[in-house]
Motif scaffolding. Sequence first.
Motif, PDB file in Angstrom:
ATOM      1  N   GLU A 131       0.808  -1.205   0.000  1.00 27.55           N
ATOM      2  CA  GLU A 131       0.000   0.000   0.000  1.00 27.55           C
ATOM      3  C   GLU A 131       0.844   1.259   0.000  1.00 27.55           C
ATOM      4  OE1 GLU A 131      -2.439  -0.328   3.399  1.00 27.55           O
ATOM      5  OE2 GLU A 131      -3.921  -1.659   2.488  1.00 27.55           O
ATOM      6  N   VAL A 132       2.033   1.187   0.597  1.00 31.06           N
ATOM      7  CA  VAL A 132       2.820   2.406   0.798  1.00 31.06           C
ATOM      8  C   VAL A 132       3.861   2.632  -0.290  1.00 31.06           C
ATOM      9  CG1 VAL A 132       4.397   3.576   2.364  1.00 31.06           C
ATOM     10  CG2 VAL A 132       2.430   2.342   3.265  1.00 31.06           C
ATOM     11  N   THR A 136       7.121   0.245  -9.481  1.00 28.52           N
ATOM     12  CA  THR A 136       6.166   0.125 -10.590  1.00 28.52           C
ATOM     13  C   THR A 136       6.828  -0.473 -11.825  1.00 28.52           C
ATOM     14  OG1 THR A 136       6.650   2.405 -11.282  1.00 28.52           O
ATOM     15  CG2 THR A 136       4.819   2.066  -9.746  1.00 28.52           C
ATOM     16  N   LEU A 142       7.039   3.991  -6.626  1.00 27.46           N
ATOM     17  CA  LEU A 142       5.816   4.730  -6.295  1.00 27.46           C
ATOM     18  C   LEU A 142       5.632   4.711  -4.791  1.00 27.46           C
ATOM     19  CD1 LEU A 142       3.112   6.123  -7.036  1.00 27.46           C
ATOM     20  CD2 LEU A 142       2.106   3.821  -7.138  1.00 27.46           C
ATOM     21  N   LYS A 144       3.097   5.985  -1.720  1.00 24.63           N
ATOM     22  CA  LYS A 144       1.777   6.513  -1.366  1.00 24.63           C
ATOM     23  C   LYS A 144       1.863   7.163   0.014  1.00 24.63           C
ATOM     24  CE  LYS A 144      -0.624   2.886  -3.953  1.00 24.63           C
ATOM     25  NZ  LYS A 144      -1.608   1.777  -3.868  1.00 24.63           N
ATOM     26  N   CYS A 145       1.772   8.469   0.032  1.00 24.37           N
ATOM     27  CA  CYS A 145       1.857   9.207   1.295  1.00 24.37           C
ATOM     28  C   CYS A 145       0.430   9.359   1.859  1.00 24.37           C
ATOM     29  CB  CYS A 145       2.492  10.583   1.073  1.00 24.37           C
ATOM     30  SG  CYS A 145       4.128  10.502   0.315  1.00 24.37           S
ATOM     31  N   ASN A 146       0.065   8.457   2.712  1.00 30.96           N
ATOM     32  CA  ASN A 146      -1.289   8.436   3.267  1.00 30.96           C
ATOM     33  C   ASN A 146      -1.201   8.508   4.785  1.00 30.96           C
ATOM     34  OD1 ASN A 146      -3.999   8.185   3.665  1.00 30.96           O
ATOM     35  ND2 ASN A 146      -4.086   5.978   3.237  1.00 30.96           N
ATOM     36  N   LEU A 152      -4.145  12.174   0.467  1.00 31.01           N
ATOM     37  CA  LEU A 152      -3.355  11.106  -0.145  1.00 31.01           C
ATOM     38  C   LEU A 152      -2.563  11.665  -1.316  1.00 31.01           C
ATOM     39  CD1 LEU A 152      -2.581   8.120  -0.527  1.00 31.01           C
ATOM     40  CD2 LEU A 152      -4.626   7.884  -1.962  1.00 31.01           C
ATOM     41  N   ASN A 154       0.434  10.572  -4.153  1.00 25.26           N
ATOM     42  CA  ASN A 154       1.296   9.560  -4.767  1.00 25.26           C
ATOM     43  C   ASN A 154       2.527  10.235  -5.360  1.00 25.26           C
ATOM     44  OD1 ASN A 154      -0.467   7.511  -4.140  1.00 25.26           O
ATOM     45  ND2 ASN A 154      -1.543   7.610  -6.100  1.00 25.26           N
ATOM     46  N   LYS A 155       3.685   9.771  -4.944  1.00 26.23           N
ATOM     47  CA  LYS A 155       4.931  10.324  -5.460  1.00 26.23           C
ATOM     48  C   LYS A 155       5.714   9.227  -6.182  1.00 26.23           C
ATOM     49  CE  LYS A 155       5.526  13.860  -1.881  1.00 26.23           C
ATOM     50  NZ  LYS A 155       6.447  14.420  -0.848  1.00 26.23           N
ATOM     51  N   THR A 156       6.345   9.607  -7.263  1.00 25.78           N
ATOM     52  CA  THR A 156       7.201   8.652  -7.979  1.00 25.78           C
ATOM     53  C   THR A 156       8.628   9.183  -8.014  1.00 25.78           C
ATOM     54  OG1 THR A 156       6.690   9.687 -10.118  1.00 25.78           O
ATOM     55  CG2 THR A 156       5.330   7.804  -9.442  1.00 25.78           C
ATOM     56  N   GLU A 477       8.570   2.977   3.683  1.00 23.26           N
ATOM     57  CA  GLU A 477       7.224   2.779   4.190  1.00 23.26           C
ATOM     58  C   GLU A 477       7.094   3.068   5.686  1.00 23.26           C
ATOM     59  OE1 GLU A 477       9.068   0.604   2.651  1.00 23.26           O
ATOM     60  OE2 GLU A 477       9.116  -1.349   3.600  1.00 23.26           O
TER      61      GLU A 477
END
Length: 481
Positions: A131-132, A136, A142, A144-146, A152, A154-156, A477
Motif C-alpha cells: 500500500e505504501v 512500478t 511509487l 503513497k503518502c497516506n 493522499l 502519490n509520489k514517484t 514505508e
Amino acid sequence: MSSVIIQVYGAIQRLKQDLKNLHSFALELSRDFQHQCKNSLYQVLTAVQRIQLQNEAMHTFQTKAFDLEQSLQEVNERYQQEKQKRKILHNSLVELRGNIRVHCRIRPLLPFDTASGHSVSQDRHRKLSEEVAHATDDETVLVKCNRPGHTLINKTFQFDRVYSAAESQDTVFADVLPLLTSLLDGYNVCIMAYGQTGSGKTYTMLGPQSEDDVTLSIEDEPELGIIPRATEEVFRIISEKPPGSHWVEVSVVEVYNNEIFDLLAKDSCGRVFGVKRDVVTTKEGKSDVPLLTYETVENAVEFLQLVDKGLQLRAQHPTLVHAHSSRSHLVVTLTITTKAVSADSFAPLWTDEQSSPRLSKELFCTFPQQMKDDKLIFPSRASSPAQFESTEKLKHIKTKLQLVDLAGSECVGMSGVTGVALRETSFINRSLSALSDVLGAIAEQRSHIPYRNSKLTHLLQDSIGDYFFCLLCNNIELHFF
C-alpha cells in the motif's frame, strides 16, 4: 739312412697336410670376414639412410615449428589487439550506462518493524508494504503518502534501476559485476550503500549478521553481500591473468565523527585497535592516508578475515529506530597493483575513429609470451587498429576498489538520540550532505568539486572520480505510518 729319409718324408707329408688345413681355414676365415664386412657395410648404409631420413624429418618438424611459432605470434598479436578492443568497448558501455549510477533497493517489512509502535503480522506487513511503496517498473518507485489528516499523495522517484523487495542478493550483484572488469582494466571503482538507519545497507553490502556474530563466510552463498561477492570475483579474474602480474592489498577504515580510524592497526602486542589517521592530497592530486595499514591477501577468505577484524571495532549505538545502528562509515579498500606496460612506453597509432576518448586513462596490461628478469619481450610486429613500438619498460599501476557501508541518515525526532549519540548523528548527516554536494558537482560537471568538505569524500576522491555505484537502500514505508 733310409729310416731317416722315411722320417723326414713323413714330417714333410704332415707339414703339407697342416699347410693344406691352414689354407682351408684361411679361406674360410676370409669368406667369413667378407660376409661380415658386407653385413656391416649394409648396416652402416642402412643407418646412414635412417639418419638422412631423420634429418629430413627433423628439418620438416623445424619448418613446421617455425610456422607454428609465427602463427602463434600472429595469434598473440591479434589477441592483444582484440583485448584492447574489448577493454574499449566494455568501458564505453559502462560509461554509456553512467559513470555515476544510483540504484534503489526496497527493503521488505520485517517482523521487528512496527506500525504506530505496535507490532503487526506478516500478512499485514506485506499489505502495508504494497500500500505504501513499491516498484512500478525497473526504474520507478511509487510512494503513497497516506497519513492521518493529510491528503493522499502519490509520489514517484526515478533511478537507474529499482529492485523490489522480493529481489535477491544475486540480482543486485549482477549489476555490480561489470564494474569489476573495469577495475582490472585500470579504473577506480566505488560501490556504496546509502539510506536511513535500519534500511538494510549492511545486509546489502556484507550479508546477514546476527546480534553477537559479525563473521563473514563464503559458505553463506545465497545471502552474501556485495563486499564478499565482489572480492571473490576480483580474485577469480586475477587467477586468469599471468601469475605474479597482480597482487592485492586491503585496508579497512571507519570515518567516525569526521575522523578516520585505521581498523587494521596493531599495538606492540599484535592486538588490533583503531588508530586515528588523516587524509591528504598528494602532489599528483590523489587522496592518500599516510601510515595506513595495508595487508596483502591471496584470496577472498583472507580478505574476509581482515574485514571481520575491522567489523569488531566498528562504532555502534542503539537507537529507537535500529538496535544495532552503525555510527560510522565503513570503507573497505582493495588496492590492486598491476605489473603493466605504461602508456608512455607505447606509440599507439589508432586507426579506429570510434576509439574511446578515455583511452588515455586505459591501462595497457599486455603480457606477451616471454618474460625474463621482469622485462617484457614483445612480438616484433603489430597490425591495425593499433600498433605499438617494442619496449621493455614496466610500470606498477595501482587501482582502487572502495566498498562503503555508510552510516544511516537519521531524523533525530524518530531515533530519539541524545548526548554522544546526538553528536554522532550530527556528524553522520553532515558527511552525507557533503557526499551529496560532491555527487551533485560531478553530475553537473562543475569546475570545482568540494571533496575536502568532509573526510569521507576526501577519502573516496579517487574512486568517485571514475566509476561510482550508489545503492540506495529504502525502507521508506516506515515513515508514513
